[in-house]
Design an enzyme around this catalytic site. Structure first.
Site, PDB file in Angstrom:
ATOM      1  N   HIS A  98      65.633  -6.755 -34.481  1.00 44.76           N
ATOM      2  CA  HIS A  98      67.573  -7.373 -34.772  1.00 44.76           C
ATOM      3  C   HIS A  98      67.669  -5.801 -35.966  1.00 44.76           C
ATOM      4  O   HIS A  98      68.697  -5.963 -35.854  1.00 44.76           O
ATOM      5  CB  HIS A  98      67.087  -8.197 -35.374  1.00 44.76           C
TER       6      HIS A  98
HETATM    7 ZN   LIG Z   1      61.714 -13.340 -30.760  1.00 44.33          ZN
END
Ligand SMILES: [Zn+2]
Length: 280
Positions: A98
Site C-alpha cells: 500500500h
Molecule cells: Zn493484505
C-alpha cells in the site's frame, strides 16, 4: 508485529533453515528513493513524518518502525538477488504494497517490492519484472508507483470489498466476491498467472503471497482453506519456475489475534517452495 517472530521460529523448528537465515543490512536511502520521494524517505529516516501520514499508515513512525521498514525492504532486495542466483528465494517479511511514491499507507512504510524491482533494474540485473500480488488487498501502492512504467507489470487479485476503498489501476486487476472459496479462486489464478507470464515475458517475478485470503483471517473475505493457499502457492511457483524464471516471494498480509497461527500460515510459501525444490 509478533507474527514475524512466530514465523521465523516456526521455520527453524520445522528444519527449513538448517544453515540460518540470510540477513539483510538496512536499505540505504539511495535504494528507497528509487520508489519513494526524497521528502518521504527523509521523513521516515529522521522521524519527521507528518501526523496525517502517520494516520494513513496506521502507526507512529518511530525510529524502530523506520528501521524495521528499511530491514524488510532490504530483505526483499536480498530475496531478489538470491532468486537470481538460486532460482527461488523468500523473505520472512515484505509485501508492503500500500506504500506509494509520496508516502506510506495501510500499515506499509516502504514498498519493498517496488524498491527491490528498481534496485535490480538499476544494477542491470533484470529488465522486465512481473509482480504477482495475491494478498487479499489490492496492491494499490505498487500499481501507482509503476503506472506508465512499461518495464514492470502489476497483477493484483484481491477481494473487491477489501481495503483500499479507492482502488488504483494495476496493469491487470481481478477483484473477487466475498467467500469466493478455493475452487473459484484457483480457477482465476490458473487463468491469470500464465496469461501474465506469457503476455508480458518478464525476466523475473516478485510474488506477494499474502495469506489474508484465508477463511480464518481477521481482515480477508475470500474464504480460502489451508489447502487452497498451498495449491495457490504451488501453482504460482510451478508457473514461474517451469518457464525458467527467478521467483522472489514476500509474505504480505495475514491477520488474527493468534500470532502463532498467523506466523505458521505465513510459512506456507517457504514450505511449498522447499517441497517444489525437492520434487522438481
Ligand atoms: Zn493484505
Amino acid at each position: 508485529m509478533r507474527k514475524f517472530g512466530a514465523l521465523a521460529e516456526h521455520l527453524r523448528q520445522v528444519g527449513l533453515v538448517p544453515n540460518g537465515f540470510h540477513e539483510p543490512r538496512e536499505a540505504p536511502e539511495g535504494w528507497l528513493r528509487l520508489a519513494h520521494s526524497a521528502a518521504y524517505v527523509d521523513g521516515v529516516n529522521h522521524g519527521s513524518v507528518p501526523r496525517g501520514v502517520e494516520k494513513d499508515i496506521g502507526l507512529p513512525i518511530t525510529p524502530e518502525v523506520g528501521r524495521r521498514g528499511r530491514l524488510a525492504t532490504a530483505g526483499t532486495v536480498l530475496a531478489g538477488k538470491l532468486a537470481l542466483e538460486h532460482g527461488m528465494a523468500a523473505n520472512t517479511a515484505g509485501g508492503s504494497h500500500h506504500a506509494r511514491y509520496e508516502q506510506g499507507a495501510g500499515f506499509c512504510v516502504f514498498n519493498d517490492v517496488a524498491v527491490a524491482a528498481r534496485v535490480l533494474q538499476a544494477d542491470g540485473l533484470i529488465k522486465r519484472t512481473l509482480i504477482i500480488d495475491l494478498d487479499v488487498h489490492q496492491g494499490d501502492g505498487t500499481a501507482r508507483i509503476f503506472e506508465g512504467d512499461e518495464s514492470v507489470m502489476t497483477l493484483s487479485v484481491h477481494g473487491a470489498r477489501n481495503y483500499p476503498d479507492a482502488k488504483a489501476a494495476s496493469d491487470v486487476d481481478i477483484p473477487l466476491d466475498d467467500d469466493t472459496g478455493d475452487t473459484g479462486y484457483l480457477n482465476v489464478i490458473r487463468a491469470a498467472v500464465p496469461r501474465a507470464l506469457d503476455g508480458f515475458n518478464p525476466d523475473m517475478v516478485f510474488y506477494n503471497a499474502g495469506v489474508d485470503p484465508h477463511h480464518q483471517d481477521k481482515l480477508g473475505r475470500l474464504a480460502l482453506s489451508d489447502q487452497g493457499l498451498i495449491d495457490r502457492d504451488w501453482f504460482v511457483i510451478d508457473a514461474v519456475r517451469s518457464r525458467g524464471l527467478p521467483l522472489a516471494a514476500v509474505i504480505g498480509g495475514g491477520y488474527g489475534a493468534d500470532h502463532d497461527a498467523v506466523g505458521v500460515r505465513h510459512a506456507t510459501i517457504h514450505k511449498v517452495m522447499t517441497h517444489y525444490l525437492v520434487e522438481a
